[in-house]
Design an enzyme around this catalytic site. Structure first.
Site, PDB file in Angstrom:
ATOM      1  N   THR A 182       0.630  -1.284   0.133  1.00 22.80           N
ATOM      2  CA  THR A 182       0.207   0.173  -0.175  1.00 22.80           C
ATOM      3  C   THR A 182       0.896   1.296  -0.133  1.00 22.80           C
ATOM      4  O   THR A 182       2.041   1.042   0.528  1.00 22.80           O
ATOM      5  CB  THR A 182      -0.804  -0.010   1.158  1.00 22.80           C
ATOM      6  OG1 THR A 182      -0.308   0.011   2.464  1.00 22.80           O
ATOM      7  CG2 THR A 182      -1.881  -1.223   1.144  1.00 22.80           C
ATOM      8  N   THR A 222       1.588   4.152   1.660  1.00 20.68           N
ATOM      9  CA  THR A 222       2.281   4.793   2.606  1.00 20.68           C
ATOM     10  C   THR A 222       3.362   3.534   3.462  1.00 20.68           C
ATOM     11  O   THR A 222       4.426   3.924   3.318  1.00 20.68           O
ATOM     12  CB  THR A 222       1.339   5.232   3.786  1.00 20.68           C
ATOM     13  OG1 THR A 222       0.625   6.321   3.190  1.00 20.68           O
ATOM     14  CG2 THR A 222       2.373   5.921   4.910  1.00 20.68           C
ATOM     15  N   CYS A 223       2.765   2.501   3.117  1.00 18.49           N
ATOM     16  CA  CYS A 223       3.643   1.426   3.696  1.00 18.49           C
ATOM     17  C   CYS A 223       4.688   1.170   3.054  1.00 18.49           C
ATOM     18  O   CYS A 223       5.926   0.828   3.334  1.00 18.49           O
ATOM     19  CB  CYS A 223       2.845   0.126   4.049  1.00 18.49           C
ATOM     20  SG  CYS A 223       1.171   0.571   4.885  1.00 18.49           S
ATOM     21  N   HIS A 224       4.621   1.152   1.622  1.00 19.12           N
ATOM     22  CA  HIS A 224       5.700   0.649   0.641  1.00 19.12           C
ATOM     23  C   HIS A 224       6.575   1.845   0.440  1.00 19.12           C
ATOM     24  O   HIS A 224       7.685   1.560   0.207  1.00 19.12           O
ATOM     25  CB  HIS A 224       4.974   0.084  -0.607  1.00 19.12           C
ATOM     26  CG  HIS A 224       6.039  -0.095  -1.474  1.00 19.12           C
ATOM     27  ND1 HIS A 224       6.672  -1.375  -1.425  1.00 19.12           N
ATOM     28  CD2 HIS A 224       6.163   0.168  -2.612  1.00 19.12           C
ATOM     29  CE1 HIS A 224       7.486  -1.680  -2.306  1.00 19.12           C
ATOM     30  NE2 HIS A 224       7.296  -0.760  -3.223  1.00 19.12           N
TER      31      HIS A 224
END
Length: 154
Positions: free
Chosen positions: A35, A37-39
């Site tokens: 996703t 922001t996560c990545h």
């Protein structure tokens, strides 16, 4: 809790106790592999600061998400984190629930997920929890964890 752990040796069945219960562990939790922001913002900070975290005494860095182990393996490989960070697949959100970090992302079509957070765990005991109170990566990012480790050491 039963879980799958993805690391340089592959994907193995384990328990949260076995994965998080020995030494100083940084566990950071993300809503979803790949996703935005996560990545782009969360995982890369831990990859870039892996050696600094280890220099502060961290034995294991673990990224947890409510994804299956196949997705977590692909993310570990695709991000260049494999061998630096272990990935915990909490496919049924059981660990997220047990830690009090489960959030309902049904409005976004994602179902139950981890809240964006990080923790310092020493020999299976949670020393500190950092939960984001809004969008983005601040309290649970690698720089914040490094700062917390420095404060704890002084």
């Amino acid at each position: 809790m039963r879980t799958k752990l993805v690391n340089a040796e592959g994907a193995t069945d384990t328990t949260s106790d076995a994965a998080l219960g020995t030494g100083l562990v940084v566990l950071f939790a993300v809503p979803g592999a790949f996703t935005p922001t996560c990545h782009v913002n969360h995982l890369p900070g831990f990859i870039a600061n892996e050696s600094k975290l280890r220099a502060k005494g961290v034995d294991r860095i673990v990224c947890a998400s409510v994804n299956d182990h196949h997705v977590m393996k692909a993310w570990a490989e695709g991000s260049g984190a494999l061998g630096k960070i272990d990935f915990m697949a909490d496919g049924n959100a059981e660990l997220a629930e047990a830690l009090g970090l489960a959030r309902d992302f049904s409005g976004s079509g994602m179902g139950k997920r981890f809240a964006r957070a990080a923790m310092l765990i020493r020999d299976g005991i949670v020393d500190a929890v950092f939960i984001e109170d809004g969008p983005g990566v601040n309290a649970s990012g690698a720089p914040a964890i490094l700062m917390a480790l420095e404060v704890a050491a002084s």
